[in-house]
Design a protein around this motif. Structure first.
Motif, PDB file in Angstrom:
ATOM      1  N   ASP A  40       0.855  -1.187   0.000  1.00 51.27           N
ATOM      2  CA  ASP A  40       0.000   0.000   0.000  1.00 51.27           C
ATOM      3  C   ASP A  40       0.888   1.235   0.000  1.00 51.27           C
ATOM      4  OD1 ASP A  40      -1.924   1.914   0.255  1.00 51.27           O
ATOM      5  OD2 ASP A  40      -2.716   1.205   2.188  1.00 51.27           O
ATOM      6  N   LEU A  41       0.883   1.955  -1.102  1.00 47.66           N
ATOM      7  CA  LEU A  41       1.735   3.136  -1.251  1.00 47.66           C
ATOM      8  C   LEU A  41       0.942   4.438  -1.179  1.00 47.66           C
ATOM      9  CD1 LEU A  41       3.870   1.844  -4.271  1.00 47.66           C
ATOM     10  CD2 LEU A  41       4.355   1.594  -1.837  1.00 47.66           C
ATOM     11  N   GLY A  86      10.028   9.746  -2.628  1.00 44.11           N
ATOM     12  CA  GLY A  86      11.269   9.376  -1.965  1.00 44.11           C
ATOM     13  C   GLY A  86      11.369   7.879  -1.804  1.00 44.11           C
ATOM     14  N   GLU A  87      12.378   7.439  -1.038  1.00 44.30           N
ATOM     15  CA  GLU A  87      12.605   6.012  -0.821  1.00 44.30           C
ATOM     16  C   GLU A  87      11.921   5.565   0.461  1.00 44.30           C
ATOM     17  OE1 GLU A  87      16.609   4.669  -1.241  1.00 44.30           O
ATOM     18  OE2 GLU A  87      16.959   5.962  -2.980  1.00 44.30           O
ATOM     19  N   HIS A  88      11.296   4.383   0.406  1.00 47.96           N
ATOM     20  CA  HIS A  88      10.568   3.844   1.548  1.00 47.96           C
ATOM     21  C   HIS A  88      10.769   2.340   1.619  1.00 47.96           C
ATOM     22  CE1 HIS A  88       8.322   7.639   1.749  1.00 47.96           C
ATOM     23  NE2 HIS A  88       8.241   7.557   0.437  1.00 47.96           N
ATOM     24  N   VAL A 110      10.980   0.688  -2.019  1.00 49.56           N
ATOM     25  CA  VAL A 110      10.380   1.331  -3.192  1.00 49.56           C
ATOM     26  C   VAL A 110      10.861   2.770  -3.260  1.00 49.56           C
ATOM     27  CG1 VAL A 110       8.306  -0.101  -3.249  1.00 49.56           C
ATOM     28  CG2 VAL A 110       8.271   2.011  -1.951  1.00 49.56           C
ATOM     29  N   ASN A 111      10.927   3.280  -4.478  1.00 53.42           N
ATOM     30  CA  ASN A 111      11.300   4.667  -4.700  1.00 53.42           C
ATOM     31  C   ASN A 111      10.147   5.324  -5.442  1.00 53.42           C
ATOM     32  OD1 ASN A 111      12.624   7.083  -4.988  1.00 53.42           O
ATOM     33  ND2 ASN A 111      14.060   6.362  -6.537  1.00 53.42           N
ATOM     34  N   ILE A 112       9.476   6.249  -4.799  1.00 54.65           N
ATOM     35  CA  ILE A 112       8.338   6.938  -5.408  1.00 54.65           C
ATOM     36  C   ILE A 112       8.855   8.219  -6.046  1.00 54.65           C
ATOM     37  CG2 ILE A 112       6.103   8.022  -5.002  1.00 54.65           C
ATOM     38  CD1 ILE A 112       5.766   6.097  -2.629  1.00 54.65           C
ATOM     39  N   GLU A 113       8.620   8.351  -7.369  1.00 48.07           N
ATOM     40  CA  GLU A 113       9.108   9.502  -8.104  1.00 48.07           C
ATOM     41  C   GLU A 113       7.960  10.273  -8.724  1.00 48.07           C
ATOM     42  OE1 GLU A 113      12.484   9.057 -10.766  1.00 48.07           O
ATOM     43  OE2 GLU A 113      12.613   6.968 -10.129  1.00 48.07           O
TER      44      GLU A 113
END
Length: 175
Positions: free
Chosen positions: A23-24, A30-32, A56-59
């Protein structure tokens, strides 16, 4: 790993009617490190997920327009023929993806294929490929995954001017 009553484990294994997900929705860019979750598994089962988390890396998601380059293997042409022109419709497409991925795009290509010995012009739908500088395929969304490519094939030819130089005099009645 799934443990529990044999009949439920066997049914779960055969049907594979369950989902593993992350679940994002509440995360910022950023990185999580996020925990992998499961759903649609019987409460009678004990579930162990290994690894239990992923990074994960959210961009930022961006969209840019790119020119589509047509490609055709000249070795498929019959001897004495050449590709005079290639035209792509649409000539540009919108590509959407993670900012770092879109910025790494080097080529947007549409490759057409044909039987060997091509002598005539043709038109074909071609799949669009988005590649980085090392020709690795990139995972992006495209406004259109196919484009129409028109390939104009012509026979080798060359125009050479002919200049006549008269020597002597022709016999009477001949010009």
């Amino acid at each position: 790993t799934i443990e529990g009553p044999a009949n439920i484990v066997q049914t779960t294994r055969l049907l594979k009617d369950f989902t593993l997900f992350v679940d994002l929705r509440s995360l910022l860019m950023g990185e999580h490190e996020v925990r992998i979750q499961d759903e649609n598994l019987s409460e009678k089962l004990r579930v162990r997920i290994d690894p239990s988390t992923i990074n994960v890396n959210i961009e930022e998601k961006i969209t840019e327009k790119f020119r589509v380059e047509p490609e055709f293997n000249d070795r498929l042409l019959a001897e004495g023929y050449y590709v005079a022109d290639m035209d792509v419709e649409p000539s540009t497409i919108e590509v959407t993806g993670a900012k770092s991925v879109v910025e790494s795009i080097s080529y947007v290509k549409a490759t057409v294929s044909a039987e060997s010995g091509v002598k005539d012009s043709f038109e074909q739908d071609a799949k669009v490929r988005v590649l980085d500088r090392d020709l690795n395929k990139l995972d992006v969304e495209m406004a259109s995954e196919k484009v129409k490519v028109k390939v104009a094939i012509e026979e080798n030819k060359k125009e050479i001017p002919i200049v006549l130089n008269q020597k002597g005099t022709p016999p009477s009645g001949v010009k």
